[in-house]
Design a protein around this motif. Structure first.
Motif, short mmCIF file in Angstrom:
data_model
loop_
_atom_site.label_atom_id
_atom_site.label_comp_id
_atom_site.label_asym_id
_atom_site.label_seq_id
_atom_site.Cartn_x
_atom_site.Cartn_y
_atom_site.Cartn_z
N SER A 395 0.93 -1.51 -0.12
CA SER A 395 0.02 0.06 -0.37
C SER A 395 0.74 1.05 0.30
N ASP A 396 1.41 1.90 -0.97
CA ASP A 396 1.72 2.56 -1.35
C ASP A 396 0.73 4.68 -0.70
N ILE A 397 2.11 5.06 -1.35
CA ILE A 397 1.75 6.89 -1.16
C ILE A 397 0.01 7.07 -1.91
N SER A 398 -0.20 6.25 -2.50
CA SER A 398 -1.33 7.02 -2.55
C SER A 398 -2.51 5.84 -2.31
N HIS A 399 -2.03 4.91 -1.08
CA HIS A 399 -3.67 4.92 -0.19
C HIS A 399 -2.94 5.44 0.80
N LEU A 400 -2.52 6.67 1.09
CA LEU A 400 -2.93 7.30 2.86
C LEU A 400 -3.46 7.20 3.28
N GLN A 401 -5.03 7.14 3.28
CA GLN A 401 -5.66 6.25 4.15
C GLN A 401 -5.27 4.55 4.72
N ASP A 402 -5.03 3.85 4.14
CA ASP A 402 -4.66 2.69 3.83
C ASP A 402 -3.29 3.02 5.61
N GLN A 403 -2.42 3.61 4.71
CA GLN A 403 -1.03 3.55 5.69
C GLN A 403 -1.81 4.43 6.62
N GLY A 558 5.54 10.72 11.60
CA GLY A 558 7.14 11.08 11.24
C GLY A 558 8.55 10.92 10.76
N SER A 559 8.19 9.37 10.72
CA SER A 559 8.86 8.43 10.61
C SER A 559 8.52 8.23 8.83
N GLN A 560 7.26 8.02 8.47
CA GLN A 560 6.92 8.21 7.19
C GLN A 560 7.03 8.98 6.73
N TYR A 561 6.89 10.13 6.61
CA TYR A 561 6.20 11.32 5.93
C TYR A 561 6.74 12.32 6.67
N HIS A 562 7.12 13.62 5.47
CA HIS A 562 8.09 14.93 5.61
C HIS A 562 7.51 15.94 5.34
N ASN A 563 7.83 17.50 5.73
CA ASN A 563 6.96 18.41 4.95
C ASN A 563 7.27 18.24 4.08
N GLY A 564 5.80 18.54 3.25
CA GLY A 564 6.05 19.25 1.93
C GLY A 564 5.52 18.39 1.08
N GLU A 565 5.73 16.89 1.45
CA GLU A 565 5.53 15.74 0.16
C GLU A 565 3.89 15.81 0.10
N TYR A 567 0.53 13.77 -2.25
CA TYR A 567 -0.15 12.87 -2.19
C TYR A 567 -1.84 13.31 -3.70
N SER A 568 -1.90 11.90 -4.05
CA SER A 568 -2.91 11.97 -5.40
C SER A 568 -4.33 12.49 -4.33
N CYS A 569 -5.04 13.11 -4.50
CA CYS A 569 -5.77 13.45 -3.94
C CYS A 569 -7.41 13.58 -5.42
N SER A 570 -8.83 14.32 -5.06
CA SER A 570 -9.45 14.66 -6.08
C SER A 570 -9.14 15.84 -6.73
N GLY A 572 -6.16 16.75 -7.30
CA GLY A 572 -4.37 16.22 -8.33
C GLY A 572 -3.68 16.36 -6.99
N GLN A 573 -3.03 16.92 -6.73
CA GLN A 573 -2.06 16.68 -5.94
C GLN A 573 -1.94 17.54 -4.24
N CYS A 574 -2.31 16.57 -3.27
CA CYS A 574 -2.68 17.16 -2.08
C CYS A 574 -1.24 17.58 -0.70
N GLN A 575 -1.32 18.20 0.30
CA GLN A 575 -0.04 18.25 1.03
C GLN A 575 -0.58 17.07 1.81
N ILE A 576 0.77 16.31 2.71
CA ILE A 576 0.32 14.88 3.16
C ILE A 576 -0.50 15.76 4.47
N ALA A 577 0.27 17.23 4.57
CA ALA A 577 0.22 17.68 5.87
C ALA A 577 -1.11 18.47 5.70
#
Length: 624
Positions: A395-403, A558-565, A567-570, A572-577
């Protein structure tokens, strides 16, 4: 003159040196005069107002004396006060005790405690240790530093030979759920633990309980030999056979805390015959005495009659005043012998703190490795790890909710699992802790630290295996630093949850109540952890600041995601934060935030263990 020469000969053997420690006998005359013990009980139910406190008298002026070379047996029906008196004579009875109990004319002290053996009715032993390991560890803890380690081990082996345990020396002790040595052998192991210190006084509570007559005969014969060697032996026994009865030098018959007879066992029948209660049939003297203690007398027609026990009590008091008391006063406490006995060993503990810690650590690892790495427990972790890895497979970062869901599941699972394992630690070991601490075996601090250190490798191996399987199967950030960061966060979570379990178990000491309380607390921590509810009302939002799950979840994110990263959202691309489950927690992916979360968990790790230690110190007999 002959008695004085014999006494001097015994005293000459009492110097505590490595050469004669195992041979030396420290003669002790035990006297107890007019011993009274009362407890307060409250009449009425829990919800009854103004409950009245009543005072119940357990022991009612019991008097007697036991000299070196004698074995005293306390007889009486259940509830007669036998165990209470034995506990009082052994210096282990809490509360107010009236009367006088002296050892060579002196009061109970730490030195006497270190030279006193006390065998409880229930055999409190570690089930996975062998007979040899059990006795060797006890010898290393209880024998003083004047005896070398090699001599301690040899002494343990000598006790094994003395008690006839050679055939089973390499067998595990076992328990009700683990096959080990027989009941008689287990009882001899318990006696052997006390013989290791070469005690001057040996107390035993129902040493033949639950054993067949042959095994009971063997054990009492061993005790008789020990008494003949110069020790003072006192035991309680419920219903001995006639063979056992005639081995007792003295007998004390109790009924409802009153003395009905004290004197030589061979003279008991004659005494009661003189006051009008002679046995009409050939019978076991112990059975006859117990019938009288229960207020029953069988006449010539084989009919049972209820007798007035007050008459027996009055007759005993009259006989004591006329004959026994002058005889007891004539027994000297041996001033020279008492100084030699009481002047030995000024230190409170037989070994140093570090020695106690190292021996207890080795013992804990040997005993607990079977539980920590049992097939069931290892299999449970492997199954959960594989199922988690398969459910979140790649489950890569495109499945952020799952991760994020996987990260929160790990914080929850490894919050509950070590918590419930740790809850049972102290409640299950309280009997062993009471037994060994009452004997002055070790400091509470050395025991506590050894348990904490021994648990580390056992508690950290399984979560490491779990994360090693799940992390890479689930497709989390494929970076060794991120993996180590996640592993560190998980292990910190495990240790904090374990500390909470230790604190709850030590504070409540009731496994069912502690488990229920732990479930409520951990569920509150999970609900306030930031995954299920992001918009928590202000009046209850403070719960997250004491939640283990909240800070662990922060570290995982904090171990998986960093500031500025992104993910794919409705759109386009949204901030993980800006992801709801992350933004609602107020995570800003900065180093200061991560350090604060880790620091709070470290404080909890230390704080919960400190609470557990204080709770143990507050328990009645366990005082540091």
């Amino acid at each position: 003159m002959d008695q004085e020469m014999a006494q001097a000969d015994i005293e000459s053997q009492t110097e505590e040196t490595p050469e004669n420690f195992h041979k030396g006998k420290r003669p002790v005359i035990l006297k107890f005069d007019d011993v009274v013990y009362k407890i307060k009980t409250k009449k009425g139910g829990v919800f009854v107002k103004n409950r009245v406190a009543e005072e119940k008298e357990i022991l009612k002026g019991v008097t007697g004396v036991v000299e070196p070379g004698e074995m005293l047996a306390m007889l009486g029906p259940s509830g007669s006060g036998k165990t209470t008196l034995l506990t009082a004579l052994g210096g282990r009875l809490g509360g107010k005790l009236h009367g006088s109990v002296t050892y060579n004319g002196q009061a109970f002290s730490n030195v006497i405690k270190r030279n006193t053996g006390f065998v409880t009715q229930d055999d409190v032993l570690y089930p996975h240790l062998t007979v040899t390991e059990t006795l060797v560890f006890t010898a290393l803890l209880r024998l003083p530093n004047s005896v070398t380690k090699e001599e301690k081990v040899e002494h343990a082996k000598a006790v094994i030979d003395q008690l006839g345990l050679t055939k089973c020396k390499d067998s595990i002790v076992g328990s009700a759920y683990l096959r080990g040595v027989s009941g008689g052998e287990r009882k001899r192991v318990s006696i052997g633990q006390e013989l290791l210190i070469n005690p001057s006084l040996l107390f035993l509570d129902e040493p033949t309980s639950g054993l067949d007559s042959t095994t009971a005969q063997r054990i009492v014969s061993t005790l008789w030999e020990l008494a003949r060697g110069g020790r003072t032996v006192v035991m309680t026994i419920h219903q001995p056979s006639s063979r056992l009865y005639y081995m007792f030098h003295k007998v004390l018959l109790l009924s409802e805390g009153n003395t009905l007879y004290f004197g030589k066992g061979s003279e008991a029948i004659e005494y009661f015959s003189n006051i009008g209660y002679a046995p009409t049939l050939a019978m076991n003297p112990a059975d006859f005495l117990l019938d009288l203690a229960n207020g029953i007398y069988t006449d010539e027609l084989n009919e049972d009659h209820v007798i007035d026990k007050q008459k027996l009590i009055s007759a005993c008091k009259k006989n004591f005043s006329a004959q026994l008391k002058p005889a007891l006063q004539g027994i000297s406490d041996s001033g020279k012998g008492q100084k030699r006995f009481l002047g030995r060993g000024s230190g409170k503990w037989p070994t140093s703190w570090w020695q106690q810690f190292s021996v207890l650590l080795r013992r804990d690892i040997k005993e607990r490795r079977h539980e920590s790495f049992s097939g069931l427990r290892v299999g449970q972790i492997l199954v959960v790890a594989l199922i988690s890895g398969l459910l979140w497979y790649k489950s890569d970062i495109s499945h952020l909710q799952d991760q994020i869901g996987l990260l929160f599941f790990m914080s929850g699972f490894w919050g509950f699992f070590p918590l419930f394992q740790a809850i049972f630690t102290f409640p299950q070991e309280i009997l062993m802790l009471e037994k060994e601490r009452s004997s002055g075996t070790y400091r509470l601090s050395s025991y506590f630290m050894s348990r904490m250190v021994a648990d580390l490798p056992m508690e950290l191996v399984l979560p490491t295996i779990f994360i090693s399987i799940t992390y890479w199967m689930a497709g989390l950030r494929a970076n060794i630093l991120s993996f180590l960061y996640t592993l560190f966060s998980l292990l910190l979570n495990v240790l904090v949850s374990q500390g909470l379990g230790l604190a709850l178990g030590a504070s409540v000491m009731d496994q069912k109540a502690a488990t229920t309380l732990a479930s409520v607390i951990m569920l509150c921590f999970l609900l306030a952890g930031g995954f299920y509810v992001q918009h928590v009302p202000k009046f209850i939002a403070w719960v997250k600041y004491i939640s283990i799950s909240f800070y662990t979840y922060q570290l995982f994110i904090g171990s998986q995601y960093h500031n500025g990263e992104t993910y794919s959202c409705s759109v386009g691309q949204c901030q993980i934060a800006d992801f709801p489950s992350i933004k609602g927690m107020g995570i800003h992916f900065n180093l200061h935030e991560q350090i604060m979360a880790a620091s709070v968990l470290v404080i909890m790790l230390i704080g919960y263990r400190l609470i557990a230690y204080i709770a143990l110190m507050r328990i009645g007999v366990i005082k540091n």
